[in-house]
Scaffold this active site. Structure first.
Site, PDB file in Angstrom:
ATOM      1  N   GLY A  11      13.021 126.018  24.075  1.00  0.00           N
ATOM      2  CA  GLY A  11      13.466 124.686  23.689  1.00  0.00           C
ATOM      3  C   GLY A  11      14.391 124.058  24.711  1.00  0.00           C
ATOM      4  N   TYR A  12      14.894 122.878  24.383  1.00  0.00           N
ATOM      5  CA  TYR A  12      15.756 122.159  25.318  1.00  0.00           C
ATOM      6  C   TYR A  12      17.081 122.884  25.547  1.00  0.00           C
ATOM      7  CZ  TYR A  12      12.571 118.180  24.709  1.00  0.00           C
ATOM      8  OH  TYR A  12      11.469 117.354  24.673  1.00  0.00           O
ATOM      9  N   CYS A 147      26.604 119.236  18.553  1.00  0.00           N
ATOM     10  CA  CYS A 147      26.919 118.272  19.615  1.00  0.00           C
ATOM     11  C   CYS A 147      27.793 117.131  19.117  1.00  0.00           C
ATOM     12  CB  CYS A 147      25.627 117.749  20.247  1.00  0.00           C
ATOM     13  SG  CYS A 147      24.441 117.027  19.083  1.00  0.00           S
ATOM     14  N   ASN A 307      24.618 115.985  24.979  1.00  0.00           N
ATOM     15  CA  ASN A 307      24.396 116.825  23.803  1.00  0.00           C
ATOM     16  C   ASN A 307      23.853 118.204  24.130  1.00  0.00           C
ATOM     17  OD1 ASN A 307      22.110 114.880  24.374  1.00  0.00           O
ATOM     18  ND2 ASN A 307      21.030 116.314  23.021  1.00  0.00           N
TER      19      ASN A 307
END
EC number: 1.2.1.38
Length: 340
Positions: A11-12, A147, A307
């Site tokens: 994932g990111y 975040c 974030n």
């Protein structure tokens, strides 16, 4: 050199952990897991890492033993697996929401199910060095905050701690599309997201519980998705306590963050970037905080960050640096981009 592994590396957040840890002078990335992509190269999912690593994703079941484990795993799934994770790593940095809230009843209210590992909650320290640096130096279980929670806490904590604001605050949070993750649903297709300012949490966003826990304030929070890929900005609306003014606020923030390597006070009277702006923080581990008052006790506190970095992977790496006694900026020196 610490051997580290990343669980949920496709994932990111997993990609940002890889980017930061591959360039870290004290860490060796020994394994990156993905059930879906096991056996494939990590630079297939994260093309910005081409030429920097030959690592391939491995199945989570093949993990061995490591000095540190970073969990970029889905919310509510991590708590049931924590006992197993604890057997393969000395230190765990959990980037899911499962161990951020100390009260299991608050967790149930915001996440809709009972906590599965209540007995483990006391073992976790919230991974925010600006508040818990001393405890993090000896912590083997670290829960990295969300975040928007990180931005909200850093925006509000100095004013709350100094008694400069009334206890009830409202937060308007804005976030880019990467906050939805790499496997977001149809509402995040470009055709649906482009040009939109979607209020996806008009009330009771989950991060308000984290902010309330760490500031002692009564928090009401809404969140809007905006047309950006990275970035979070929060506007916290409060009332100054009797006798407080903007000068006292400025002094409190300067004092609170004077020695912090990754928090900058940005509250200028003029200029294009006179208040915190996430656009210029992309890729960096900075959180900028600022404020403005109207002279009649109304106060707006503003914070901005990336974030995926200070709001996630970068904050986790910063916690690792504190835990192992390394320079706090190690692996986190990227300054952001301008223009961007």
């Amino acid at each position: 050199m610490a051997r580290v592994a990343i669980v949920g590396g496709a994932g990111y957040i997993g990609g940002e952990l890889l980017r930061l840890l591959l360039g870290h002078p004290e860490a060796e990335v020994a394994a990156v897991t993905s059930t879906r992509l096991a056996g494939r190269r990590v630079d297939g999912a994260h093309p910005n890492l081409r030429g920097l690593t030959d690592l391939t994703f491995v199945d989570p079941g093949s993990l061995e033993e490591y000095d540190a484990l970073f969990l970029a795993t889905p919310h509510t799934e991590t708590m049931g697996r924590m006992t197993g994770y604890a057997k393969i790593a000395t230190t765990i940095f959990d980037l899911s929401a499962d161990f951020r809230l100390r009260d299991p009843e608050v967790f149930r209210r915001y996440y809709g199910l009972p906590h599965e590992a209540v007995d483990l909650l006391p073992e976790f320290v919230l991974g925010l060095p600006e508040l818990h640096r001393d405890r993090l130096r000896a912590a083997d279980r670290v829960a990295v905050p969300g975040c928007m929670a990180t931005a909200g806490i850093l925006a509000l904590r100095p004013a709350a701690a100094a008694g400069l604001i009334e206890p009830e605050v409202t937060i308007d949070a804005r976030t880019g599309s990467s906050g939805s993750g790499a496997t977001a649903g149809p509402e995040n297709l470009h055709a649906e997201r482009s040009g939109a300012m979607r209020v996806f949490a008009p009330t009771r966003h989950r991060h308000e519980a984290e902010i309330g826990q760490e500031t002692g304030l009564s928090v009401r929070m809404s969140a809007t998705g905006v047309e950006a890929v990275r970035g979070v900005q929060v506007l916290c609306r409060a009332r100054l306590a009797p006798g407080a003014d903007e000068r006292a606020v400025r002094a409190a923030y300067r004092a609170a963050y004077a020695a912090e390597p990754f928090v900058r006070v940005v509250a200028q009277k003029r200029g294009l970037y006179r208040l915190p702006e996430p656009k210029i923080l992309s890729g960096s581990n900075f959180c900028d905080v600022g404020f403005a008052a109207d002279g009649e006790r109304a106060l707006v506190l503003v914070a901005a960050l990336d974030n995926l970095v200070k709001g996630g992977a970068g904050n986790a790496v910063q916690c690792m640096n504190v835990r192992y006694g390394w320079p706090e900026r190690a692996g986190l020196t990227f300054a952001g981009l301008h223009p961007n």
